[in-house]
Design a protein around this motif. Structure first.
Motif, PDB file in Angstrom:
ATOM      1  N   GLU A 233      13.493  24.287 -21.724  1.00  0.00           N
ATOM      2  CA  GLU A 233      14.907  24.025 -22.039  1.00  0.00           C
ATOM      3  C   GLU A 233      15.840  24.786 -21.107  1.00  0.00           C
ATOM      4  OE1 GLU A 233      12.358  22.698 -25.006  1.00  0.00           O
ATOM      5  OE2 GLU A 233      12.562  24.792 -24.340  1.00  0.00           O
ATOM      6  N   ASN A 234      15.377  25.862 -20.518  1.00  0.00           N
ATOM      7  CA  ASN A 234      16.201  26.664 -19.629  1.00  0.00           C
ATOM      8  C   ASN A 234      16.164  26.202 -18.178  1.00  0.00           C
ATOM      9  OD1 ASN A 234      16.845  28.205 -21.820  1.00  0.00           O
ATOM     10  ND2 ASN A 234      16.132  30.143 -20.986  1.00  0.00           N
TER      11      ASN A 234
ATOM     12  N   ALA B  32      15.809  34.163 -16.701  1.00  0.00           N
ATOM     13  CA  ALA B  32      15.827  33.407 -17.957  1.00  0.00           C
ATOM     14  C   ALA B  32      15.412  31.957 -17.729  1.00  0.00           C
ATOM     15  CB  ALA B  32      17.219  33.458 -18.588  1.00  0.00           C
ATOM     16  N   VAL B  33      15.506  31.499 -16.474  1.00  0.00           N
ATOM     17  CA  VAL B  33      15.146  30.124 -16.163  1.00  0.00           C
ATOM     18  C   VAL B  33      13.675  29.852 -16.441  1.00  0.00           C
ATOM     19  CG1 VAL B  33      14.432  30.412 -13.739  1.00  0.00           C
ATOM     20  CG2 VAL B  33      15.621  28.334 -14.419  1.00  0.00           C
TER      21      VAL B  33
ATOM     22  N   TRP C 268      25.056  26.070 -15.473  1.00  0.00           N
ATOM     23  CA  TRP C 268      23.785  26.562 -16.007  1.00  0.00           C
ATOM     24  C   TRP C 268      23.971  27.931 -16.646  1.00  0.00           C
ATOM     25  CZ3 TRP C 268      20.761  30.870 -15.220  1.00  0.00           C
ATOM     26  CH2 TRP C 268      19.465  30.830 -15.773  1.00  0.00           C
TER      27      TRP C 268
ATOM     28  N   ARG D 193      25.586  27.577 -19.997  1.00  0.00           N
ATOM     29  CA  ARG D 193      24.720  26.997 -21.029  1.00  0.00           C
ATOM     30  C   ARG D 193      23.662  27.991 -21.486  1.00  0.00           C
ATOM     31  NH1 ARG D 193      19.788  24.344 -20.934  1.00  0.00           N
ATOM     32  NH2 ARG D 193      19.739  24.200 -18.647  1.00  0.00           N
ATOM     33  N   VAL D 194      23.001  28.656 -20.559  1.00  0.00           N
ATOM     34  CA  VAL D 194      21.855  29.499 -20.889  1.00  0.00           C
ATOM     35  C   VAL D 194      22.294  30.880 -21.373  1.00  0.00           C
ATOM     36  CG1 VAL D 194      19.789  30.614 -19.950  1.00  0.00           C
ATOM     37  CG2 VAL D 194      20.325  28.240 -19.344  1.00  0.00           C
ATOM     38  N   HIS D 195      23.395  31.389 -20.844  1.00  0.00           N
ATOM     39  CA  HIS D 195      23.841  32.746 -21.174  1.00  0.00           C
ATOM     40  C   HIS D 195      25.090  32.731 -22.052  1.00  0.00           C
ATOM     41  CE1 HIS D 195      20.968  34.917 -18.662  1.00  0.00           C
ATOM     42  NE2 HIS D 195      21.132  33.964 -17.758  1.00  0.00           N
TER      43      HIS D 195
ATOM     44  N   GLU E 126      11.892  31.108 -18.984  1.00  0.00           N
ATOM     45  CA  GLU E 126      11.516  31.395 -20.365  1.00  0.00           C
ATOM     46  C   GLU E 126      11.026  30.166 -21.130  1.00  0.00           C
ATOM     47  OE1 GLU E 126      14.803  33.363 -22.194  1.00  0.00           O
ATOM     48  OE2 GLU E 126      14.589  35.184 -20.969  1.00  0.00           O
TER      49      GLU E 126
END
Length: 344
Positions: free
Chosen positions: A324-325, A318-319, A338, A341-343, A321
């Motif tokens: 912002e990630n 996902a980093v 991280w 925040r992302v998941h 994508e």
């Protein structure tokens, strides 16, 4: 390298850097041919290995593989630096004005000499590099004399070591090919940093504090010459570079056991060498910011392994994508932040 006026004498930088770096170890013609052949074969083989391990889909053969000597690496990097810095220098001179006549000539030669020393030192150390800013799709550089020098110094299996090196650099090619926005994102961050520079103040402050760094004080020249606002921008770049370098280190070690029998011994010996091999080497690493570079490998790899352990490879990916990630510098040191925040 260009007929346009420049604040840096790039031709001088290349000549001086090449002399400073030297030619490298004595190698017979047959041994040199074998090293070049194995490095090219390693780059070719690494593509599928990286894709299988990372699950990143990147078109093959998008970038030329150049096996070069030290002078070739220095020339290639001078060309890239000139390309990147030309618009930045243009903006800075628009703020401060362009020197002319003898002042410009002397200044460009002094700066060229300084750049040449840095390129020469780096040119004797670097094993390989993916240059994402070379049009149209980057280029992969493998520095054969340095690879041979290090494999001899560490007393490791040459075939294993050469494939290990190419795995790292091919991972970088895959990163920028599978994530096409990464190149523009990094370029935009560098432009933002250039726009923030106040030339006179930065140089004056840096000159005053270079002696402190040489005497053993903390910080590289980048740290010493940065305002708080610039450090915030540098932190953003640091987060990205730590991710890219750490990810490549995880891949080269993760793929290793399947295809490189001696990978654990190579990693153990190589990590010792990364600390520097003598007092002068350690001082230059600190002053040039290479200590921070080594921290990027270490901290980035810890971050990548931590995220994968928490959410798996698909969750880690996902980093890539969106910008912002990408992890911040703080998140590189706290992978759970991280993930949260992302998941979320």
């Amino acid at each position: 390298m260009t007929d346009a006026p420049s604040m840096i004498d790039w031709d001088l930088a290349v000549r001086l850097g090449s002399r400073f770096a030297g030619e490298g170890p004595d190698v017979s013609a047959a041994a040199a041919d074998e090293a070049v052949r194995e490095l090219r074969a390693g780059a070719e083989r690494s593509t599928g290995l990286v894709r299988e391990f990372t699950s990143l889909s990147a078109a093959e053969h998008t970038a030329p593989v150049l096996v070069v000597d030290r002078a070739g690496w220095i020339k290639a990097n001078a060309e890239t630096f000139e390309k990147i810095l030309t618009p930045i220098v243009g903006r800075l001179t628009a703020k401060k004005g362009t020197p002319s006549g003898i002042s410009a000539a002397i200044g460009s030669r002094i700066t060229g000499a300084e750049v040449g020393v840095v390129l020469g030192f780096m040119g004797s150390k670097v094993l390989g590099q993916f240059d994402p800013f070379h049009d149209p799709h980057g280029r992969l550089l493998l520095v054969a004399p340095n690879v041979v020098h290090i494999e001899r110094e560490l007393e490791v299996d040459p075939t294993d070591f050469r494939l290990w090196v190419t795995l790292h650099e091919e991972t970088h090619r895959v990163q920028f090919t599978a994530v096409p926005w990464m190149r523009d994102h990094l370029h935009a961050q560098m432009n933002a940093l250039a726009d923030s520079v106040e030339v006179g103040e930065s140089l004056e402050n840096g000159i005053k504090r270079i002696g402190e760094s040489l005497r053993g004080g903390s910080g590289s020249l980048v740290d010493l010459m940065s305002t708080p606002e610039q450090r915030e921008l540098i932190d953003g770049v640091t987060g990205v570079m730590s991710l890219l370098e750490g990810h490549a280190d995880v891949v080269m070690d993760g793929v290793g056991p399947e295809v490189i029998p001696s990978v654990n011994a190579i990693r153990r010996k190589f990590n010792v060498r990364r600390k520097g091999i003598g007092p002068l080497d350690r001082v230059l690493r600190r002053v040039l910011g290479l200590e921070a570079k080594m921290a990027q490998y270490r901290d980035g790899a810890i971050f990548v392994r931590g995220v994968i352990a928490k959410v798996g490879m698909d969750g880690f990916n996902a980093v890539w994508e969106s910008p912002e990630n990408l992890p911040s510098k703080a998140e590189i040191g706290d992978h759970e932040a991280w993930v949260a925040r992302v998941h979320a």
